[in-house]
Design an enzyme around this catalytic site. Sequence first.
Site, short mmCIF file in Angstrom:
data_model
loop_
_atom_site.label_atom_id
_atom_site.label_comp_id
_atom_site.label_asym_id
_atom_site.label_seq_id
_atom_site.Cartn_x
_atom_site.Cartn_y
_atom_site.Cartn_z
N TYR A 179 17.17 -0.50 -53.66
CA TYR A 179 17.34 0.93 -53.90
C TYR A 179 17.52 1.30 -55.38
O TYR A 179 16.97 2.31 -55.83
CB TYR A 179 18.46 1.49 -53.03
CG TYR A 179 18.01 1.73 -51.61
CD1 TYR A 179 17.40 2.93 -51.26
CD2 TYR A 179 18.14 0.75 -50.64
CE1 TYR A 179 16.95 3.15 -49.96
CE2 TYR A 179 17.69 0.95 -49.35
CZ TYR A 179 17.09 2.16 -49.01
OH TYR A 179 16.63 2.37 -47.74
N GLU A 214 20.75 0.97 -42.33
CA GLU A 214 19.94 -0.25 -42.31
C GLU A 214 20.81 -1.50 -42.25
O GLU A 214 20.46 -2.47 -41.58
CB GLU A 214 19.03 -0.27 -43.53
CG GLU A 214 17.94 0.80 -43.44
CD GLU A 214 17.29 1.11 -44.78
OE1 GLU A 214 17.50 0.34 -45.75
OE2 GLU A 214 16.57 2.13 -44.86
N GLY A 272 -7.08 4.98 -26.55
CA GLY A 272 -7.41 3.88 -27.45
C GLY A 272 -6.33 2.81 -27.50
O GLY A 272 -5.74 2.43 -26.48
N PRO A 291 2.11 0.35 -26.38
CA PRO A 291 3.48 0.60 -25.94
C PRO A 291 3.56 1.01 -24.48
O PRO A 291 4.56 0.76 -23.80
CB PRO A 291 3.97 1.71 -26.87
CG PRO A 291 2.73 2.38 -27.34
CD PRO A 291 1.69 1.31 -27.42
N PHE A 305 1.29 5.69 -34.97
CA PHE A 305 1.08 4.45 -35.69
C PHE A 305 0.86 4.77 -37.17
O PHE A 305 0.28 5.81 -37.51
CB PHE A 305 -0.14 3.70 -35.15
CG PHE A 305 0.05 3.16 -33.75
CD1 PHE A 305 1.31 2.92 -33.24
CD2 PHE A 305 -1.05 2.88 -32.95
CE1 PHE A 305 1.48 2.42 -31.95
CE2 PHE A 305 -0.90 2.38 -31.67
CZ PHE A 305 0.38 2.15 -31.17
#
Length: 387
Positions: free
Chosen positions: A95, A137, A273, A278, A380
């Site tokens: 960062y 995170e 497609g 998922p 995506f």
Amino acid sequence: MLTAKQIEIIKASVPVLMEHGVALTSNFYARMMRENPELRQIFNQAHQKTGKQQTALAGAVLAYAQHIEDPTVLLGAVKHIANKHVSVGIRAEHYPIVGKHLLAAIKELLGDAATDEFIAAWAAAYFQLADILIGVEGDMYKTSANAEGGWSGWRAFKVAEKKAETDEVTSFKLVPADGGHVMQVQPGQYVSVRVFVKSEGMMQPRQYTVSAADENALRISVKRVEGGDTPAGMVSNTLHNDVQVGDLIDVAPPMGEFQLAGDKTPVVLISAGIGITPMVAMLKAAVRQDRPTTFYHVAHDATKFPLKAEVEEEMHKLTDGRLVVRYTADEGRPCAHCIAKLIRPGAEYYLCGPESFMSFVAEALKSAGVEADKINAEKFGTGMLSL
């Protein structure tokens, strides 16, 4: 904590960001990749070349400036970004590097207008956001590392099976090279894989949905991106052409907030497609729970329907299952009426496919009376989808 004066400075930056945001982020990325080339293997170089990454970041910076008085409005975006960051190994120590180059890019763009006070305000705003992301995170890294069968960062997996699903989609069954187990993958999540791309002379990561998983292995189903109007897929072509059974590739822990929720609610899975990947994972979970399920898939024709036999086999196991397939070569694109016929009372809806397809389906569902908060979608690539 930003001062009232700093907040006013950030808010006053909004018009500049609206007009010059992409120029700013393009300068930022060019500067960072030039001065810190070791970071090139973290960032998607295809998205760098097409400008998608620059555009996505410009939108994120603008949204942050617009909501600087109450950043909690952006918690959904923060969670999305954090998932992406953890999946490619961005950590706290990166960062300050990002901040240095972002502030330098702001100075270059604005020239004399970038006063010391202005830069100080943006530095405070950036590190406020950085602290939020680092915290989120950090928790995600710890959770993944401490889960049963979990890990943090990159882990070597061996290709145990490579199977052509169609002429453009291939599945890869991956097992840990260390012989250990695989943490639980929530239906709908993705993993990042990292391979050496010869044309770039470096490692490159990409995210692929986990289409099947158990405690011993996971599977990704990858569409080869041939190129044309957009560049050919660096990683998809490497996987298709160069990676063979027995080879090792790096895999990051499963991430992603697009997940099948609940265990009783009826579900409607709508894909087009390669967006089927998922949905197959979600279908398997719905079958285990014997949930009322509608599966709707759009493909050009039967030869372009990856995992078709698997979908049909799973659907036959359901007490209340409905499979609807539309082949555009014969029937054309779906209409709003077709989508409205998929509605199940009390259902949750999950969409995945091209962005234009998902926007159309979402609007058709809402027009037919489905509440917006019942519609979930996965885009995506970079950036978030707004339905």
